[in-house]
Enzyme design. Structure first.
Site, PDB file in Angstrom:
ATOM      1  CD  GLU A   1       3.049   1.234  -3.936  1.00  0.00           C
ATOM      2  OE1 GLU A   1       2.235   0.998  -4.849  1.00  0.00           O
ATOM      3  OE2 GLU A   1       2.762   1.881  -2.921  1.00  0.00           O
TER       4      GLU A   1
ATOM      5  CE  LYS B   1      -2.571  -1.663   0.184  1.00  0.00           C
ATOM      6  NZ  LYS B   1      -1.867  -0.382   0.226  1.00  0.00           N
TER       7      LYS B   1
HETATM    8  P1  AMP Z   1      -5.974   1.334  -3.420  1.00  0.00           P
HETATM    9  O1  AMP Z   1      -5.239   2.365  -4.191  1.00  0.00           O
HETATM   10  O2  AMP Z   1      -6.754   1.882  -2.287  1.00  0.00           O
HETATM   11  O3  AMP Z   1      -6.766   0.391  -4.281  1.00  0.00           O
HETATM   12  O4  AMP Z   1      -4.874   0.426  -2.701  1.00  0.00           O
HETATM   13  C1  AMP Z   1      -4.028  -0.281  -3.441  1.00  0.00           C
HETATM   14  C2  AMP Z   1      -2.724   0.428  -3.458  1.00  0.00           C
HETATM   15  O5  AMP Z   1      -1.785  -0.389  -2.837  1.00  0.00           O
HETATM   16  C3  AMP Z   1      -2.229   0.606  -4.848  1.00  0.00           C
HETATM   17  O6  AMP Z   1      -2.602   1.859  -5.366  1.00  0.00           O
HETATM   18  C4  AMP Z   1      -0.725   0.520  -4.722  1.00  0.00           C
HETATM   19  O7  AMP Z   1      -0.177   1.828  -4.617  1.00  0.00           O
HETATM   20  C5  AMP Z   1      -0.514  -0.161  -3.424  1.00  0.00           C
HETATM   21  N1  AMP Z   1       0.168  -1.446  -3.526  1.00  0.00           N
HETATM   22  C6  AMP Z   1       1.160  -1.798  -2.718  1.00  0.00           C
HETATM   23  N2  AMP Z   1       1.604  -3.027  -2.997  1.00  0.00           N
HETATM   24  C7  AMP Z   1       0.866  -3.485  -4.027  1.00  0.00           C
HETATM   25  C8  AMP Z   1       0.851  -4.711  -4.759  1.00  0.00           C
HETATM   26  N3  AMP Z   1       1.672  -5.722  -4.472  1.00  0.00           N
HETATM   27  N4  AMP Z   1      -0.070  -4.812  -5.755  1.00  0.00           N
HETATM   28  C9  AMP Z   1      -0.922  -3.791  -6.044  1.00  0.00           C
HETATM   29  N5  AMP Z   1      -0.944  -2.627  -5.376  1.00  0.00           N
HETATM   30  C10 AMP Z   1      -0.051  -2.466  -4.372  1.00  0.00           C
END
Ligand code: AMP
Length: 557
Positions: A292, A245
């Site tokens: 990202e 992540k």
């Molecule tokens: P959320 O926005 O709260 O659903 O958290 C997920 C966030 O993690 C996404 O909006 C991305 O910006 C971030 N993210 C970081 N790494 C990844 C990944 N490998 N796949 C999807 N999201 C990611």
């Protein structure tokens, strides 16, 4: 909203899916444009349209306060109604008093009117004090002519209808209502992300205008948080892959005919802030990528605060670009050439990504590993440590057979972040749960102590999940026997004896609770039968964790 309420009650009482779809189709066919858009949004549980990131910030407390002011129910009446229905909307419908209902002069509330009011509420998030929101809710209730209307208005405000209408059925109803193919409606829904807009386009025979196209950002698929170190029940069954992540900025890249554009999560074109990424992306064939943007120097991830220096800087000077080099890490592919692949499983989208995109310093395909469900807890711990060692925030777990669901936060993507530590808190009030937990007290408000020598309890949050059904069932009679005073809202104050260990993702300063702090994604890790209210954490402990978090995360909170 009377017709809306009648239709919803009707649909809730109809078990057969085909009948649900027919009833809904008849209803939405009868609506004018603005009502149609609003109604379909409400049905989809999106009071504000799918791309809208704003929040209504309306909770049970605000609604009950508004209802009290209007209909003056006794505390007992309110609690009994809530207990009998297990749903706040349905409970409020039971305490409605006739005079307001029969007023000759009452304005009628159309779905479009209600949508406008919701928009006004969202336009002033947080800033509009609770009091103002209460007044708005009171105004909305007053405009209702029928108790069931009150029920549904409240359900929409709370963001959930629970009438057994999944999105697929709404899609089918829109198709049936306007003589379209379900698959055409589904495709348009993917492109637009907002079912309300899709219904309107279907009614106006212009679904094609919502086709997915290069240059028009799609909604981003979102993830559900999962506690690190839990039993990972969520991944039982199915195949999963694991990625790091990344702690950066989510972005969607559209590459077409040697030109590239980057869009942010709020659908803004942010291309000019990242010229080096645009250069790297533009060298690829036609693709839409999800990924990202991270700050990274010589392969080493820089803390988020570095990246912040580049946010909103259009055409950054060379100096800043050298100071904070960035990379786009691609983890999904939504289109390649003229083929849109959102419906294809993640496994094949990942294969296409590897085939059509090549790694350069500024553009990288996110590495991934397959996860064996049986080996999960151990494997996840190892991968998590490795991700942290690389400077990343945690892990993402994704189901390999899942489609790309724009704008959705579902169970196909799970995010795992490190917890900051946990807090031992005491339960001070409880509420009846929802759904299968409607007959047990499952929602707990908890507090910390002011200090070691001051036993005053300061609320800091509320958690719904974490304990087993057996634990909750056992605690329910205990809470009922240890209620204190009369309830202030639908939460029942209880004797502060039960200590729970709470995990969370982030601590924020907040005026919401008397402690001055709020926890994001709080979850109960376990009951601490070994502790009493005298042993719980203090406000100083919370402040300490808060400072620790600020230091660790830089300015990124
Ligand atoms: P959320 O926005 O709260 O659903 O958290 C997920 C966030 O993690 C996404 O909006 C991305 O910006 C971030 N993210 C970081 N790494 C990844 C990944 N490998 N796949 C999807 N999201 C990611």
């Amino acid at each position: 909203m009377i017709a809306f309420a009648r239709t919803c009650d009707d649909i809730a009482a109809t078990p057969a899916k085909t009948l649900k779809v027919e009833r809904l189709a008849d209803y939405i066919r009868s609506l004018g444009a603005e009502d149609l858009r609003a109604v379909v949004r409400f049905l989809a549980g999106r009071p504000l349209g799918a791309h809208d990131e704003r929040k209504l910030a309306i909770g049970g407390r605000i609604l009950t306060t508004a209802a009290r002011r209007l209909w003056h129910p006794s505390d007992e009446e309110l609690s009994a109604a809530y207990r009998a229905t297990g749903d706040l909307g349905d409970a409020l419908a039971r305490i409605v008093r006739a005079p307001q209902m029969s007023s000759l002069f009452a304005e009628t509330l159309t779905p479009a009117d209600f949508a406008t009011i919701l928009d006004e509420l969202a336009a002033a998030p947080g800033k509009a004090a609770g009091r103002r929101r209460e007044l708005v809710c009171e105004r909305v209730f007053r405009a209702c002519r029928d108790p069931r209307e009150v029920a549904y208005v409240a359900k929409i405000l709370l963001g959930e209808l629970r009438i057994g209408l999944r999105e697929g059925l709404i899609v089918d109803a829109v198709a049936l209502a306007f003589g379209e193919d379900s698959s055409a409606v589904r495709r348009a829904a993917m492109a637009a992300g907002d079912l309300g807009a899709v219904a309107l386009a279907a009614a106006e025979k212009r679904l094609e205008s919502l086709a997915i196209t290069y240059g028009k950002p799609l909604g981003f698929m979102l993830a559900t948080p999962v506690a690190f170190g839990s039993s990972y029940r969520e991944i039982a069954g199915g195949e999963w892959l694991v990625e790091d992540k990344y702690d950066g900025i989510r972005a969607q890249a559209h590459v077409r005919a040697g030109r590239a554009r980057l869009f942010s999560r709020t659908m803004r074109d942010i291309s000019r802030a990242f010229p080096e990424l645009i250069d790297a992306l533009a060298r690829n064939s036609d693709v839409i990528l999800d990924g990202e943007i991270v700050a990274r120097r010589d392969g080493v991830v820089l803390p988020f605060r570095y990246l912040q220096a580049r946010l909103g800087r259009i055409d950054p000077p060379l100096e800043l670009r050298t100071d904070v080099p960035v990379a786009f890490v691609a983890f999904d592919l939504l289109a390649v050439g003229d083929r849109f692949v959102l419906d294809e499983p993640l496994g094949s989208r990942r294969r296409l990504l590897a085939e059509h995109v090549s790694n350069t310093p500024a553009l990288e395909i996110a590495p991934w590993a397959a996860l064996e469900a049986e080996a999960a807890p151990g494997a996840i711990a190892t991968l998590f440590a490795a991700a942290r060692a690389r400077g990343n925030e945690g892990l993402m777990l994704k189901r390999t057979d899942s489609p790309y669901a724009p704008g959705r936060r579902g169970k196909w993507w799970l995010k795992l972040k490190r917890e900051l530590g946990t807090l031992d808190c005491v339960v001070i009030a409880v509420e009846w749960g929802h759904g299968k937990r409607r007959n047990v007290l499952s929602d707990y408000t908890f507090a910390v102590r002011r200090s070691a020598d001051d036993a005053e309890l300061l609320p800091i949050g509320k958690a719904y999940s974490g304990l087993t059904d057996v634990e909750i069932a056992e605690l329910t009679p205990w809470f009922l026997a240890h209620r204190t005073g009369t309830p202030g809202s639908h939460a029942l104050p209880v004797e502060p004896t039960i200590v729970v260990e709470i995990a969370f993702d982030i601590i924020q300063k907040s005026k919401l609770h008397r402690s001055g702090f709020a926890l994001r994604f709080p979850r109960i890790v376990r009951l601490r039968h070994d502790k009493t209210a005298a042993d719980i954490n203090t406000l100083a402990d919370v402040e300490h964790l808060y400072r620790e978090m600020l230091e660790r995360e830089g300015v990124h909170i």
